[in-house]
Motif scaffolding. Structure first.
Motif, PDB file in Angstrom:
ATOM      1  N   GLY A  41       0.817  -1.215   0.000  1.00 42.67           N
ATOM      2  CA  GLY A  41       0.000   0.000   0.000  1.00 42.67           C
ATOM      3  C   GLY A  41       0.850   1.264   0.000  1.00 42.67           C
ATOM      4  O   GLY A  41       0.579   2.217  -0.744  1.00 42.67           O
ATOM      5  N   LEU A  42       1.900   1.262   0.810  1.00 46.86           N
ATOM      6  CA  LEU A  42       2.805   2.405   0.860  1.00 46.86           C
ATOM      7  C   LEU A  42       3.563   2.543  -0.457  1.00 46.86           C
ATOM      8  O   LEU A  42       3.749   3.652  -0.969  1.00 46.86           O
ATOM      9  N   ALA A  43       3.979   1.425  -1.040  1.00 49.18           N
ATOM     10  CA  ALA A  43       4.721   1.460  -2.304  1.00 49.18           C
ATOM     11  C   ALA A  43       3.871   2.075  -3.412  1.00 49.18           C
ATOM     12  O   ALA A  43       4.349   2.914  -4.174  1.00 49.18           O
ATOM     13  N   GLY A  44       2.612   1.677  -3.503  1.00 51.16           N
ATOM     14  CA  GLY A  44       1.729   2.223  -4.527  1.00 51.16           C
ATOM     15  C   GLY A  44       1.499   3.714  -4.346  1.00 51.16           C
ATOM     16  O   GLY A  44       1.578   4.495  -5.296  1.00 51.16           O
ATOM     17  N   GLY A  45       1.235   4.105  -3.104  1.00 56.37           N
ATOM     18  CA  GLY A  45       1.034   5.531  -2.822  1.00 56.37           C
ATOM     19  C   GLY A  45       2.286   6.341  -3.061  1.00 56.37           C
ATOM     20  O   GLY A  45       2.236   7.454  -3.603  1.00 56.37           O
ATOM     21  N   ALA A  46       3.433   5.802  -2.663  1.00 51.07           N
ATOM     22  CA  ALA A  46       4.706   6.502  -2.858  1.00 51.07           C
ATOM     23  C   ALA A  46       5.027   6.644  -4.335  1.00 51.07           C
ATOM     24  O   ALA A  46       5.497   7.694  -4.774  1.00 51.07           O
ATOM     25  N   ALA A  47       4.757   5.604  -5.106  1.00 51.31           N
ATOM     26  CA  ALA A  47       5.020   5.662  -6.550  1.00 51.31           C
ATOM     27  C   ALA A  47       4.218   6.788  -7.184  1.00 51.31           C
ATOM     28  O   ALA A  47       4.758   7.615  -7.924  1.00 51.31           O
ATOM     29  N   VAL A  48       2.939   6.853  -6.885  1.00 48.76           N
ATOM     30  CA  VAL A  48       2.074   7.890  -7.458  1.00 48.76           C
ATOM     31  C   VAL A  48       2.526   9.272  -6.994  1.00 48.76           C
ATOM     32  O   VAL A  48       2.706  10.185  -7.801  1.00 48.76           O
ATOM     33  N   SER A  49       2.728   9.427  -5.704  1.00 49.60           N
ATOM     34  CA  SER A  49       3.073  10.731  -5.153  1.00 49.60           C
ATOM     35  C   SER A  49       4.407  11.250  -5.670  1.00 49.60           C
ATOM     36  O   SER A  49       4.523  12.397  -6.111  1.00 49.60           O
ATOM     37  N   VAL A  50       5.429  10.408  -5.639  1.00 48.40           N
ATOM     38  CA  VAL A  50       6.773  10.856  -6.024  1.00 48.40           C
ATOM     39  C   VAL A  50       6.895  11.044  -7.534  1.00 48.40           C
ATOM     40  O   VAL A  50       7.459  12.039  -7.991  1.00 48.40           O
ATOM     41  N   VAL A  51       6.368  10.122  -8.321  1.00 45.42           N
ATOM     42  CA  VAL A  51       6.465  10.271  -9.783  1.00 45.42           C
ATOM     43  C   VAL A  51       5.647  11.484 -10.241  1.00 45.42           C
ATOM     44  O   VAL A  51       6.094  12.250 -11.100  1.00 45.42           O
ATOM     45  N   THR A  52       4.481  11.699  -9.654  1.00 46.97           N
ATOM     46  CA  THR A  52       3.688  12.880  -9.994  1.00 46.97           C
ATOM     47  C   THR A  52       4.454  14.150  -9.634  1.00 46.97           C
ATOM     48  O   THR A  52       4.520  15.091 -10.427  1.00 46.97           O
ATOM     49  N   ALA A  53       5.062  14.171  -8.448  1.00 44.79           N
ATOM     50  CA  ALA A  53       5.850  15.338  -8.042  1.00 44.79           C
ATOM     51  C   ALA A  53       7.043  15.534  -8.975  1.00 44.79           C
ATOM     52  O   ALA A  53       7.376  16.662  -9.335  1.00 44.79           O
ATOM     53  N   LEU A  54       7.667  14.446  -9.382  1.00 40.59           N
ATOM     54  CA  LEU A  54       8.793  14.532 -10.310  1.00 40.59           C
ATOM     55  C   LEU A  54       8.335  15.135 -11.635  1.00 40.59           C
ATOM     56  O   LEU A  54       8.981  16.036 -12.180  1.00 40.59           O
TER      57      LEU A  54
END
Length: 151
Positions: A41-54
């Motif tokens: 769950g954290l991995a999925g949320g982190a992927a979306v959040s960080v890649v979107t921010a990038l």
């Protein structure tokens, strides 16, 4: 005709349903779980959040190659979803990136830097060396430094 504003890196002719991830999304999230030893769950949320921010920090023109290719490739790491106006607003530097990710994931800011670095490091494994250099050249100096530390 797309309902996504022109120039938005998430505009694409092949709109998928919001519940279906991009082709690379599942592989990227699985890699974060395995290599980063993150909860799914954290991995999925982190992927979306960080890649979107990038994506929000990249100073690239979608219509120019190879930068347009890079933006489209990064979008493939995100689950298909609708984007709001906030996607278009850039995040100004590392501090703002950490704050944004912490808010989205409901984490304390000190816990976010290692998570961002893990996502960056995993993302590097999915990009070519040239694409990694394009990302690096397009980031603000403090995010450039953070990206380089993940080599």
């Amino acid at each position: 005709m797309s309902d996504t504003p022109p120039g938005n890196p998430l505009s694409r002719g092949d709109k998928r349903s919001p519940s279906r991830p991009g082709p690379s999304s599942a592989a990227f999230t699985s890699s974060l779980v395995q290599e980063g030893r993150l909860d799914p769950g954290l991995a999925g949320g982190a992927a979306v959040s960080v890649v979107t921010a990038l994506l929000r920090n990249l100073e690239l023109d979608e219509d120019q190659e190879p930068q347009g290719h890079l933006m489209r490739k990064l979008v493939e790491f995100l689950p298909a979803r609708d984007t709001g106006k906030d996607f278009l607003e850039p995040i100004e530097g590392q501090e703002a990136l950490f704050t944004s990710v912490a808010r989205e994931l409901r984490l304390e800011i000190p816990a976010v830097e290692p998570l961002v670095r893990t996502v960056f490091q995993t993302l590097r494994g999915f990009l070519s060396e040239g694409e990694c250099q394009d990302v690096e050249r397009s980031l603000s100096w403090d995010l450039h430094y953070l990206w380089r530390r993940t080599q």
